[in-house]
Write an enzyme that holds these catalytic residues in place. Structure first.
Site, mmCIF file in Angstrom:
data_model
loop_
_atom_site.group_PDB
_atom_site.id
_atom_site.type_symbol
_atom_site.label_atom_id
_atom_site.label_comp_id
_atom_site.label_asym_id
_atom_site.label_seq_id
_atom_site.Cartn_x
_atom_site.Cartn_y
_atom_site.Cartn_z
ATOM 1 N N HIS B 167 0.838 -1.205 0.000
ATOM 2 C CA HIS B 167 0.000 0.000 0.000
ATOM 3 C C HIS B 167 0.875 1.258 0.000
ATOM 4 C CE1 HIS B 167 -3.309 2.657 1.486
ATOM 5 N NE2 HIS B 167 -2.297 3.263 2.062
ATOM 6 N N GLU B 168 1.888 1.256 0.857
ATOM 7 C CA GLU B 168 2.768 2.430 0.938
ATOM 8 C C GLU B 168 3.549 2.598 -0.363
ATOM 9 O OE1 GLU B 168 2.343 4.510 3.082
ATOM 10 O OE2 GLU B 168 1.227 3.371 4.544
ATOM 11 N N HIS B 171 1.525 4.367 -2.888
ATOM 12 C CA HIS B 171 1.593 5.831 -2.826
ATOM 13 C C HIS B 171 2.807 6.328 -3.600
ATOM 14 C CE1 HIS B 171 -1.718 6.674 -0.293
ATOM 15 N NE2 HIS B 171 -1.262 6.029 0.752
ATOM 16 N N GLU B 238 -6.031 6.980 -1.182
ATOM 17 C CA GLU B 238 -5.950 5.775 -0.348
ATOM 18 C C GLU B 238 -6.546 4.573 -1.070
ATOM 19 O OE1 GLU B 238 -4.316 5.559 2.457
ATOM 20 O OE2 GLU B 238 -3.811 7.687 2.409
#
Lengths: 184, 552
Positions: B167-168, B171, B238
């Site tokens: 997930h990070e 980004h 997100e």
């Protein structure tokens, strides 16, 4: 006169587009090659880790000679393999034997309690994952490249400048195919 | 990847332009307002009788703009230089400890994900706190960092951690990490200043108060504006990062589980850097709008509703959120640290015979203790097996064999000496963290930064004896309230620190955890005598049992 001028402008535009597309294809080809070298780095890493693992668990596994020998044999085969298809097959075989080795490790509580074995296991798991991920990335890039060179205007450039389709690094191991975590 | 490199570069330039414009116009408006107020209040007394002071003239406006431009540029350059370093300091993150098992696993996971996004290097950081959260940072040069808290490492398994890191990384590859980092960095200045000023206000009495109140008002306005700027960055990022994580790891259920676990734990509210909420995977500050949909929520919340995120992910994995929750109840966390097997017969070593695995890879023996002493090839690393048993281990794992290596350990160059026995300490892995243990007295030396890790982690099970010691230690409440130790010592500086050779002071770990330890006055390293560390851990891990609201 005007007609000629229009032709000249169109031809210039075409040449411009041709160069642009050619450069794009070259960039993508380099990226595919780069992705392949990524896989290679991870595979080499795995070859280096295996002897360590075998050395560490050897003492415990007097009755598991066969499993250990299989791992070593599979490693040698994988190193010697030439060509994408053979390589993929040999690597899959190596993954399989490693998995069976770890299954054996699970049966020995002494081994599971050994920090060194656990550390090596973590390293190997990580390398296996990295191989998986780099293969995924490579296949993604190859997929994009192959799609692009077959698309209609681009295929003219690809055809004249000799861009050929790249091979996928495929998983031919049926067990691996059947174990996806998600069904889409 | 969703964006080509060119797209990302273009986006970056646009972002820089937009933010610079925002900052400068923000300062301009502020300067203009201040000018307006000054002109109509303070200055009005100088120009008595002159009417029409209301609005600033063209020259004054230009001056205000000049000042705004200057301050804006200074603010910009100070906020964007050394971006990653300053921001990771703000959340209190540190680099990973190579010797630590958990950290090593985390670093491996980050490396794996970095391979998955095409080999772009990502540094890994760890925040030493019990909180559960993760964040990503990126600067203009394209250097990227992914950080997690210690609490997260002890609660998520490998697959879940992989999903969170994915997930990070999402980004980072989607290009929104940079904008978040820069806006947070720009806002940070005020957040910090405001917290300092408000502290000053609380401590000041009388005349200074009114000035500080005015300052606070100005700062408050700025804070509101900077908050709006932060919310300008959409909540959608997100969802996109969640999607990227699934695309990288192909494992939506693990991400859903991880989000569920993070949402059920303390996320770092009130801890260092909580105001930087938009860099985290889940906002550390639970707020009114967090679980709401709609325009207002989109404006005032940095993160989308967690229920919604989990629902989408569970859908992808063909599982409904209810079953996911049920599965998580049965979820068994697997420790990456090996658990030593302690067999009950270990103590009967007097007549024990041993088999040794020699250099030719053959088993030799059986040998008694005296015969083992004569073997030249025997080292603490040798494989050894009690005769007639099937448990093969390193020689150093058998305490009965320790006397064999005493001499060698002492001779070893550079080994830290035990403060009691003066023999070399052995490096051990204690709950995944590096520590040093004396093989004679079983005392343990733990460096300052490792102790919090040991306390947070829950790999160990404690024997009956430790439980009883812990109960006894917490019962004697009145005794330790008088001083630093339970009984008055004439000289509390008994031991010498093995690492820096300064004195160690005998004292309680903290008053609430009344275990006496020796703390080095210089490096803050801790020496635990036999079982002291276990007792401390037991008390820490069973706080509820000992402190029932009326405790200390």
């Amino acid at each position: 006169m005007v007609f000629l001028l229009v032709i000249a402008v169109l031809a210039l535009l075409f040449i411009f587009w041709f160069f642009l597309t050619y450069n794009r294809l070259v960039t993508m080809r380099v990226r595919v090659q780069n992705a392949w070298s990524q896989i290679d780095v991870q595979l080499k890493r795995r070859y280096d880790l295996i002897p360590n693992l075998v050395e560490t668990v050897k003492g415990y596994m007097q009755h598991e000679r066969q499993t250990l020998e299989n791992v070593i044999k599979a490693r040698t085969q994988a190193i010697d393999a030439k060509g994408l298809k053979d390589k993929a097959q040999a690597e899959n075989f190596l993954s399989q034997t490693l998995r069976s080795l770890f299954a054996v490790v699970e049966r020995y509580p002494d081994l599971k309690a050994n920090q060194n074995v656990l550390k090596l296991q973590e390293e190997l798991t990580s390398t296996e994952n990295k191989i998986g991920f780099s293969r995924q990335y490579y296949n993604d890039e190859v997929g994009r490249f192959n799609t692009l060179i077959q698309m209609v205007p681009v295929n003219i450039v690809a055809g004249t400048m000799n861009f050929t389709k790249k091979e996928f690094f495929e998983v031919s191991d049926s067990a691996q195919r059947e174990a996806p975590k998600v069904k889409f | 990847m969703p964006f080509s490199f060119i797209d990302i570069e273009e986006k970056k330039t646009r972002l820089i332009g937009f933010l610079l414009f925002f900052i400068i116009s923000f300062y301009f408006v502020t300067a203009y307002l201040i000018l307006l107020v000054l002109k109509n209040s303070v200055l009005a007394s100088f120009y008595e009788g002159q009417r029409g002071l209301g609005w600033p003239t063209g020259k004054e406006t230009l001056a205000a703009f000049g000042i705004a431009l200057l301050i804006g540029l200074i603010h910009w350059s100070s906020s964007t230089s050394n971006l990653i370093r300053r921001m990771s300091l703000a959340v209190g993150a540190r680099g990973v400890d190579e010797k630590d098992t958990y950290h090593q696993m985390f670093k491996n996971v980050v490396d794996e994900v970095s391979v998955a996004i095409g080999g772009r290097p990502i540094r890994s950081l760890v925040v030493p706190t019990v909180a559960c959260n993760a964040f990503a940072l990126e600067d203009f040069a394209g250097r990227a960092v992914i950080g997690v808290t210690e609490g997260l490492l002890t609660r998520l398994n490998r697959a879940q951690l992989e999903a969170v890191v994915g997930h990070e990384a999402g980004h980072i590859v989607n290009g929104d990490c940079l904008s978040t980092t820069v806006t947070c960095s720009l806002a940070e200045l005020y957040e910090e200043a405001l917290s300092k000023v408000s502290k000053g206000f609380r401590h000041s009495r009388g005349r200074g108060g009114i000035v500080i109140l005015m300052l606070m008002f100005v700062m408050g306005t700025m804070k509101l504006l900077s908050a709006l700027l932060r919310y300008f960055i959409s909540r959608q990022k997100e969802y996109r990062a969640d999607a990227t994580s699934v695309r990288l790891t192909r494992d939506p259920l693990s991400l859903a589980e991880a989000l569920y676990l993070i949402s059920r734990n303390w996320r770092g509210m009130g801890a260092e850097g909580e105001y930087l909420e938009s860099i985290f995977i889940m906002s550390p500050r639970p707020g009114y709008f967090d679980e709401r949909q709609g325009a207002a929520a989109n404006w005032f919340s940095t993160h989308p509703p967690i229920q919604e995120r989990i629902r989408i992910l569970a859908d992808m994995g063909h599982c409904d959120p209810k079953t996911l929750e049920e599965n998580l109840k049965k979820f068994q966390w697997v420790s990456p640290v090996a658990k030593p097997i302690v067999s009950a017969e270990e103590d009967k070593t007097a007549e024990k015979k041993w088999m040794v695995f020699n250099k030719e890879q053959k088993w030799e023996g059986p040998f008694g203790l005296e015969e083992l002493r004569k073997l030249t090839f025997l080292t603490p690393d040798s494989w050894i097996c009690p005769h007639g048993e099937q448990s093969v281990r390193h020689a150093y794992e058998h305490e009965a064999l320790m006397p064999l290596f005493g001499g060698e350990a002492k001779a070893e160059e550079g080994a830290y000496p035990c403060p009691h026995c003066h023999t070399g300490l052995m490096e051990v892995n204690y709950e995944g963290a590096p520590a040093m243990r004396c093989s004679y007295c079983e005392g343990i030396f733990v460096a300052q930064d490792a102790i919090s890790r040991i306390l947070i982690r829950r790999d160990m099970t404690f024997p009956e004896e430790v439980v009883r010691l812990a109960e006894a230690a917490t019962k004697q409440k009145d005794l330790f309230q008088k001083g630093r130790t339970r009984y008055k010592l004439e000289n509390p500086f008994i031991l010498t620190c093995p690492r820096c050779h300064n004195k160690m002071r005998r004292q309680f770990f903290v008053y609430s955890y009344p275990v006496e330890i020796d703390r080095c006055v210089s490096c803050n390293g801790l020496w635990f005598d036999k079982q002291e560390l276990e007792v401390l851990q037991y008390i820490y891990e069973h706080k509820d049992k000992f402190f029932d609201g009326q405790g200390f």
